[in-house]
Design a protein around this motif. Structure first.
Motif, PDB file in Angstrom:
ATOM      1  N   THR A   1       0.835  -1.204   0.000  1.00 33.08           N
ATOM      2  CA  THR A   1       0.000   0.000   0.000  1.00 33.08           C
ATOM      3  C   THR A   1       0.871   1.255   0.000  1.00 33.08           C
ATOM      4  O   THR A   1       0.799   2.070  -0.911  1.00 33.08           O
ATOM      5  N   ILE A   2       1.701   1.413   1.035  1.00 36.40           N
ATOM      6  CA  ILE A   2       2.639   2.545   1.065  1.00 36.40           C
ATOM      7  C   ILE A   2       4.078   2.078   1.282  1.00 36.40           C
ATOM      8  O   ILE A   2       5.006   2.887   1.247  1.00 36.40           O
ATOM      9  N   LEU A   3       4.281   0.784   1.512  1.00 31.65           N
ATOM     10  CA  LEU A   3       5.602   0.195   1.744  1.00 31.65           C
ATOM     11  C   LEU A   3       5.820  -0.909   0.719  1.00 31.65           C
ATOM     12  O   LEU A   3       4.960  -1.773   0.547  1.00 31.65           O
ATOM     13  N   PHE A   4       6.961  -0.878   0.047  1.00 30.36           N
ATOM     14  CA  PHE A   4       7.177  -1.796  -1.078  1.00 30.36           C
ATOM     15  C   PHE A   4       8.553  -2.455  -1.001  1.00 30.36           C
ATOM     16  O   PHE A   4       9.514  -1.857  -0.517  1.00 30.36           O
ATOM     17  N   SER A   5       8.624  -3.668  -1.509  1.00 24.94           N
ATOM     18  CA  SER A   5       9.923  -4.288  -1.761  1.00 24.94           C
ATOM     19  C   SER A   5      10.405  -3.821  -3.132  1.00 24.94           C
ATOM     20  O   SER A   5       9.658  -3.176  -3.880  1.00 24.94           O
ATOM     21  N   LYS A   6      11.642  -4.150  -3.470  1.00 29.52           N
ATOM     22  CA  LYS A   6      12.149  -3.791  -4.789  1.00 29.52           C
ATOM     23  C   LYS A   6      11.280  -4.396  -5.886  1.00 29.52           C
ATOM     24  O   LYS A   6      11.000  -3.764  -6.911  1.00 29.52           O
ATOM     25  N   ARG A   7      10.807  -5.623  -5.656  1.00 27.86           N
ATOM     26  CA  ARG A   7      10.003  -6.328  -6.663  1.00 27.86           C
ATOM     27  C   ARG A   7       8.620  -5.716  -6.835  1.00 27.86           C
ATOM     28  O   ARG A   7       8.041  -5.759  -7.918  1.00 27.86           O
ATOM     29  N   THR A   8       8.066  -5.139  -5.756  1.00 26.80           N
ATOM     30  CA  THR A   8       6.692  -4.639  -5.822  1.00 26.80           C
ATOM     31  C   THR A   8       6.594  -3.128  -5.995  1.00 26.80           C
ATOM     32  O   THR A   8       5.481  -2.588  -5.945  1.00 26.80           O
ATOM     33  N   LEU A   9       7.729  -2.446  -6.177  1.00 33.13           N
ATOM     34  CA  LEU A   9       7.664  -0.995  -6.391  1.00 33.13           C
ATOM     35  C   LEU A   9       6.742  -0.670  -7.570  1.00 33.13           C
ATOM     36  O   LEU A   9       6.867  -1.283  -8.632  1.00 33.13           O
ATOM     37  N   PRO A  10       5.824   0.270  -7.421  1.00 39.01           N
ATOM     38  CA  PRO A  10       5.027   0.713  -8.577  1.00 39.01           C
ATOM     39  C   PRO A  10       5.931   1.153  -9.718  1.00 39.01           C
ATOM     40  O   PRO A  10       7.041   1.672  -9.488  1.00 39.01           O
ATOM     41  N   ALA A  11       5.484   0.953 -10.942  1.00 39.76           N
ATOM     42  CA  ALA A  11       6.324   1.168 -12.123  1.00 39.76           C
ATOM     43  C   ALA A  11       6.922   2.567 -12.165  1.00 39.76           C
ATOM     44  O   ALA A  11       8.074   2.750 -12.588  1.00 39.76           O
ATOM     45  N   GLU A  12       6.157   3.573 -11.714  1.00 40.41           N
ATOM     46  CA  GLU A  12       6.632   4.949 -11.826  1.00 40.41           C
ATOM     47  C   GLU A  12       7.499   5.370 -10.635  1.00 40.41           C
ATOM     48  O   GLU A  12       8.001   6.497 -10.589  1.00 40.41           O
ATOM     49  N   LEU A  13       7.701   4.473  -9.668  1.00 40.44           N
ATOM     50  CA  LEU A  13       8.460   4.816  -8.461  1.00 40.44           C
ATOM     51  C   LEU A  13       9.840   4.175  -8.526  1.00 40.44           C
ATOM     52  O   LEU A  13       9.973   2.968  -8.690  1.00 40.44           O
ATOM     53  N   LYS A  14      10.887   4.978  -8.410  1.00 44.63           N
ATOM     54  CA  LYS A  14      12.262   4.505  -8.512  1.00 44.63           C
ATOM     55  C   LYS A  14      12.920   4.456  -7.135  1.00 44.63           C
ATOM     56  O   LYS A  14      12.598   5.252  -6.246  1.00 44.63           O
ATOM     57  N   GLU A  15      13.880   3.533  -6.979  1.00 48.10           N
ATOM     58  CA  GLU A  15      14.561   3.373  -5.698  1.00 48.10           C
ATOM     59  C   GLU A  15      15.172   4.683  -5.211  1.00 48.10           C
ATOM     60  O   GLU A  15      15.136   4.985  -4.012  1.00 48.10           O
ATOM     61  N   GLU A  16      15.752   5.435  -6.119  1.00 41.11           N
ATOM     62  CA  GLU A  16      16.435   6.661  -5.707  1.00 41.11           C
ATOM     63  C   GLU A  16      15.470   7.721  -5.168  1.00 41.11           C
ATOM     64  O   GLU A  16      15.900   8.701  -4.551  1.00 41.11           O
ATOM     65  N   ASN A  17      14.195   7.533  -5.414  1.00 38.83           N
ATOM     66  CA  ASN A  17      13.191   8.473  -4.908  1.00 38.83           C
ATOM     67  C   ASN A  17      12.504   7.961  -3.651  1.00 38.83           C
ATOM     68  O   ASN A  17      11.447   8.463  -3.269  1.00 38.83           O
ATOM     69  N   CYS A  18      13.103   6.946  -3.012  1.00 38.88           N
ATOM     70  CA  CYS A  18      12.485   6.296  -1.863  1.00 38.88           C
ATOM     71  C   CYS A  18      13.371   6.373  -0.626  1.00 38.88           C
ATOM     72  O   CYS A  18      14.590   6.486  -0.715  1.00 38.88           O
ATOM     73  N   PHE A  19      12.716   6.280   0.525  1.00 37.98           N
ATOM     74  CA  PHE A  19      13.386   6.146   1.801  1.00 37.98           C
ATOM     75  C   PHE A  19      13.455   4.662   2.143  1.00 37.98           C
ATOM     76  O   PHE A  19      12.460   3.949   2.025  1.00 37.98           O
TER      77      PHE A  19
ATOM     78  N   GLY B   1      19.909  -8.460   2.869  1.00 32.43           N
ATOM     79  CA  GLY B   1      20.388  -7.238   2.223  1.00 32.43           C
ATOM     80  C   GLY B   1      19.347  -6.494   1.418  1.00 32.43           C
ATOM     81  O   GLY B   1      19.618  -5.413   0.896  1.00 32.43           O
ATOM     82  N   GLY B   2      18.140  -7.046   1.307  1.00 34.32           N
ATOM     83  CA  GLY B   2      17.057  -6.350   0.613  1.00 34.32           C
ATOM     84  C   GLY B   2      16.486  -5.231   1.467  1.00 34.32           C
ATOM     85  O   GLY B   2      16.793  -5.108   2.663  1.00 34.32           O
ATOM     86  N   HIS B   3      15.661  -4.395   0.851  1.00 33.01           N
ATOM     87  CA  HIS B   3      15.112  -3.238   1.557  1.00 33.01           C
ATOM     88  C   HIS B   3      13.601  -3.125   1.351  1.00 33.01           C
ATOM     89  O   HIS B   3      13.051  -3.616   0.360  1.00 33.01           O
ATOM     90  N   GLY B   4      12.966  -2.456   2.304  1.00 31.42           N
ATOM     91  CA  GLY B   4      11.592  -2.019   2.152  1.00 31.42           C
ATOM     92  C   GLY B   4      11.597  -0.522   1.903  1.00 31.42           C
ATOM     93  O   GLY B   4      12.338   0.219   2.571  1.00 31.42           O
ATOM     94  N   TYR B   5      10.803  -0.067   0.935  1.00 36.26           N
ATOM     95  CA  TYR B   5      10.872   1.319   0.485  1.00 36.26           C
ATOM     96  C   TYR B   5       9.544   2.058   0.696  1.00 36.26           C
ATOM     97  O   TYR B   5       8.463   1.504   0.475  1.00 36.26           O
ATOM     98  N   MET B   6       9.653   3.323   1.096  1.00 33.40           N
ATOM     99  CA  MET B   6       8.524   4.246   1.073  1.00 33.40           C
ATOM    100  C   MET B   6       8.937   5.457   0.248  1.00 33.40           C
ATOM    101  O   MET B   6      10.089   5.919   0.347  1.00 33.40           O
TER     102      MET B   6
ATOM    103  N   VAL C   1       6.714  10.281   2.627  1.00 34.67           N
ATOM    104  CA  VAL C   1       7.164  10.387   4.019  1.00 34.67           C
ATOM    105  C   VAL C   1       7.156  11.843   4.462  1.00 34.67           C
ATOM    106  O   VAL C   1       6.642  12.187   5.540  1.00 34.67           O
ATOM    107  N   ASN C   2       7.695  12.742   3.642  1.00 40.75           N
ATOM    108  CA  ASN C   2       7.722  14.170   3.992  1.00 40.75           C
ATOM    109  C   ASN C   2       6.310  14.742   4.089  1.00 40.75           C
ATOM    110  O   ASN C   2       6.030  15.574   4.968  1.00 40.75           O
ATOM    111  N   PHE C   3       5.425  14.287   3.185  1.00 40.42           N
ATOM    112  CA  PHE C   3       4.034  14.735   3.258  1.00 40.42           C
ATOM    113  C   PHE C   3       3.394  14.298   4.575  1.00 40.42           C
ATOM    114  O   PHE C   3       2.724  15.085   5.253  1.00 40.42           O
TER     115      PHE C   3
END
Length: 255
Positions: free
Chosen positions: A12-30, A38-43, A48-50
């Motif tokens: 929903t608001i937290l994603f693995s690398k595999r489930t990142l929405p197509a328009e969302l890039k790792e470099e734009n995530c916390f 060694g994998g990460h969960g991304y928001m 986050v700032n909002f």
């Protein structure tokens, strides 16, 4: 009027690398979480700032099927984004300002005492009825329910009905995702936990919700407004479906 947002996390608001929405890039995530492999969960960083700004006058409340241990792995994001409440274990556990509410947990277990007496019987059914070649691991989550990790597949609706018919004898239910299966007491639900918190908060708040799976749908329908980011095999009356985006969240919360 202040708003309380009940939001699922994973997918929903937290994603693995595999489930990142197509328009969302790792470099734009916390990086909200780091796994042992060694994998990460991304928001999304802008989200986050909002939320940091939005929560100054409102309440952000995660509502997740994650176990307590899995939830506590997210401590880094909650240091950046402190939250007053969090429901984990599908509503079975409550954190208040990061501290486990022992009274809530005890009352949930007392309420579910009859269903939890049947845990071993449910486990026996699962061991017989689930195709063992698909089962990778079966986890007992906080003594409340089972999560089964499986090889990815689409589950036949007839099989789902067969399993749930067997579990219904004990007032349990199964939710089938492609890689995870959840088996819970029917009364261990996000909507019941959310409604209990709403009674505590009273009528002075507007309630909004975000989610992406079948386990979120009834919770969302308890809210004044919501968005469902998941896919649906069949339409659900009253459920508002959108693809994930920061703008969709902003529009929901700024409305």
């Amino acid at each position: 009027m202040r708003t309380a947002l009940f939001t699922d996390l994973d997918g929903t608001i937290l994603f693995s690398k595999r489930t990142l929405p197509a328009e969302l890039k790792e470099e734009n995530c916390f990086k909200a979480e780091t796994y042992g492999n060694g994998g990460h969960g991304y928001m999304e960083s802008e989200l986050v700032n909002f939320f940091i700004d939005w929560q100054r006058d409102n309440l952000l409340i995660p509502v997740t099927t994650r176990s307590m241990e899995q939830y506590e792995r997210l401590s880094e994001i909650w240091q950046k984004l402190p939250i007053p409440f969090a429901l984990t274990s599908n509503g079975g556990n409550l954190y208040r300002d990061g501290v486990l509410d022992e009274r809530w947990n005890k009352e949930v277990r007392e309420y579910l005492a009859m269903e939890l007496q049947h845990k071993e019987a449910v486990l026996a059914i699962l061991n017989v009825i689930l195709p063992q070649e698909s089962v990778r691991k079966l986890k007992d989550i906080d003594g409340l329910y089972y999560c089964v990790l499986v090889t990815e597949r689409k589950w036949d609706e007839g099989f789902i009905q067969e399993v749930n018919a067997a579990l219904a004898v004990y007032d349990w239910i199964g939710y089938f995702q492609h890689k995870k299966l959840y088996f819970l007491p029917k009364n261990l639900s996000k909507e019941q936990a959310v409604n209990r918190l709403k009674q505590e908060f009273g009528s002075q708040l507007t309630y909004k919700g975000l989610g992406d799976t079948d386990m979120d749908q009834e919770m969302l329908l308890q809210c004044d407004e919501h968005l469902f980011f998941g896919e649906m095999d069949a339409s659900v009356e009253g459920l508002v479906q959108r693809p994930y985006s920061l703008q969709a969240v902003r529009d929901l919360l700024d409305a």
